[in-house]
Write an enzyme that holds these catalytic residues in place. Structure first.
Site, PDB file in Angstrom:
ATOM      1  N   GLY A 137       0.810  -1.215   0.000  1.00  0.00           N
ATOM      2  CA  GLY A 137       0.000   0.000   0.000  1.00  0.00           C
ATOM      3  C   GLY A 137       0.839   1.259   0.000  1.00  0.00           C
ATOM      4  O   GLY A 137       1.860   1.366  -0.695  1.00  0.00           O
ATOM      5  N   CYS A 138       0.436   2.230   0.810  1.00  0.00           N
ATOM      6  CA  CYS A 138       1.056   3.556   0.790  1.00  0.00           C
ATOM      7  C   CYS A 138       2.534   3.536   1.142  1.00  0.00           C
ATOM      8  O   CYS A 138       3.287   4.408   0.716  1.00  0.00           O
ATOM      9  CB  CYS A 138       0.318   4.485   1.755  1.00  0.00           C
ATOM     10  SG  CYS A 138      -1.415   4.783   1.329  1.00  0.00           S
ATOM     11  N   VAL A 139       2.968   2.562   1.926  1.00  0.00           N
ATOM     12  CA  VAL A 139       4.371   2.519   2.335  1.00  0.00           C
ATOM     13  C   VAL A 139       5.290   2.048   1.213  1.00  0.00           C
ATOM     14  O   VAL A 139       6.515   2.202   1.287  1.00  0.00           O
ATOM     15  CB  VAL A 139       4.540   1.603   3.572  1.00  0.00           C
ATOM     16  CG1 VAL A 139       4.523   0.126   3.178  1.00  0.00           C
ATOM     17  CG2 VAL A 139       5.799   1.945   4.346  1.00  0.00           C
ATOM     18  N   ALA A 140       4.729   1.470   0.146  1.00  0.00           N
ATOM     19  CA  ALA A 140       5.536   0.777  -0.856  1.00  0.00           C
ATOM     20  C   ALA A 140       6.449   1.700  -1.650  1.00  0.00           C
ATOM     21  O   ALA A 140       7.475   1.241  -2.184  1.00  0.00           O
ATOM     22  CB  ALA A 140       4.642  -0.008  -1.814  1.00  0.00           C
ATOM     23  N   MET A 343       4.022   5.362   5.523  1.00  0.00           N
ATOM     24  CA  MET A 343       3.357   4.366   6.365  1.00  0.00           C
ATOM     25  C   MET A 343       2.311   3.635   5.554  1.00  0.00           C
ATOM     26  O   MET A 343       1.824   4.146   4.545  1.00  0.00           O
ATOM     27  CB  MET A 343       2.723   5.044   7.574  1.00  0.00           C
ATOM     28  CG  MET A 343       3.734   5.564   8.575  1.00  0.00           C
ATOM     29  SD  MET A 343       3.154   7.026   9.431  1.00  0.00           S
ATOM     30  CE  MET A 343       3.321   8.246   8.137  1.00  0.00           C
TER      31      MET A 343
END
Length: 361
Positions: A137-140, A343
């Site tokens: 998700g957003c952390v990738a 995160m």
């Protein structure tokens, strides 16, 4: 490892937040929620406009998860191929130069994965190494940069590419008036980004690009306890139903400050040594929590706030757009340290220590 190119790409279909609010409530929710309530939630997201993979009228015609996912693959390969080609060209490289391609996405399913399809589309070598990152998700975006470094430390003469493609609009659920779906409908947009990096043995080839091409010095991953239901997807017959707990800002306040200070201390640094920040635009409350726990001065995250307003949260691609904007609009002082923070589901965070190279003599 040196980053030699960062590029973002957006679909051509751009809409203002009020246009998206009306379309979401009248088309996908079919009037199931008061439009004034949705408008208030969308206004609080502090997003002014977003880009969509499809023309806005097409979303009402998608009958099921199969059609949405087919659209994801078609649009994702086109957008990913374009941004990878642009990023390589900006670095003076071609697809034939790529030794490793890492792909990040969480908004659709593709087997073969997007990196395989883009490798064929762009003409990468048959022996290119592929590493799909699915589910971060957003952390990738930040985690992908970290994985590039892991590879290039062991292969210092190689070229590696990170491709992040997220088409969040194709995950929005019909007939779901839950607060997480309403929040997501006002926050997330569609887009892609690519990072081209080289190992230390290749870095000297790009000395003429030093001013805006940072080195990645170190990275750290953090997985937080008892937080699996904080963020993610419930996957069912209708596709991806978002899981989004309101306690995300609380987790940021609880953990991120100490994580950053500990990470920097392990490398002989303090926050006073960090001159620039590349933060994922997780949303207003998350950014406010980050500013508070890190005790950042006003304006330290302005590039992130501007990105949120202009294009929304693009999941994994967002922090890379912020990095690209930072290098163009606020070029770091030569020799200065920067910190990338993102995160995502887990709940987890990724920290990446950056440094702008000294000016060549």
């Amino acid at each position: 490892m040196r980053i030699v190119s960062v590029q973002g790409a957006l679909p051509e279909h751009r809409y203002s937040q009020p246009e998206l609010t009306r379309a979401f409530t009248r088309t996908l929710l079919d009037g199931a929620v008061n439009e004034a309530v949705v408008e208030r939630i969308h206004t609080n997201a502090r997003v002014h406009s977003r880009h969509l993979a499809l023309p806005i009228e097409r979303y009402g015609e998608l009958r099921d998860f199969t059609e949405s996912n087919d659209a994801f693959i078609q649009a994702g390969v086109e957008l990913g191929g374009r941004v990878v080609t642009d990023a390589l060209k900006a670095a003076g490289l071609t697809p034939q130069d790529v030794d490793l391609v890492v792909s990040a996405t969480v908004t659709g399913l593709a087997v073969p994965s997007l990196d395989a399809r883009v490798a064929v589309l762009t003409g990468m070598r048959p022996d290119v190494v592929r590493m799909p990152l699915v589910g971060l998700g957003c952390v990738a975006g930040a985690a992908g940069v970290a994985r590039l470094r892991d590879h290039l430390v062991g292969h210092p003469d190689q070229v590696a590419v990170l491709m992040a493609v997220e088409l969040c609009s194709l995950t929005l659920q019909r007939d779901d008036a839950s607060m997480p779906n309403l929040v997501a409908s006002g926050l997330f947009g569609d887009g892609a980004a690519a990072v081209v990096a080289v190992g230390r043995d290749r870095a000297s080839e790009f000395d003429d690009m030093l001013a805006t091409r940072p080195d990645v010095l170190a990275t750290r991953s953090r997985l937080y306890p008892d937080s699996e239901r904080t963020m993610g997807w419930d996957v069912g017959s209708s596709g991806f139903k978002i899981v989004l707990d309101s306690n995300v800002p609380g987790l940021v306040r609880r953990y991120v400050g100490d994580d950053v200070r500990g990470f920097l201390a392990d490398h002989g640094l303090t926050q006073d040594d960090v001159e620039w920040y590349v933060a994922h635009p997780g949303g207003p409350k998350v950014l406010e929590a980050m500013q508070e726990t890190l005790d950042l001065p006003s304006g330290a995250l302005q590039v992130t706030w501007d990105s949120l307003a202009r294009i929304g949260n693009l999941s994994s691609a967002s922090v890379l757009h912020v990095l690209a904007d930072t290098l163009v609009d606020r070029p770091p002082r030569p020799g200065s340290y920067g910190l990338m923070i993102a995160m995502g589901p887990g709940f987890c965070s990724e920290l990446v220590l950056l440094r702008a190279p000294e000016q060549a003599a």
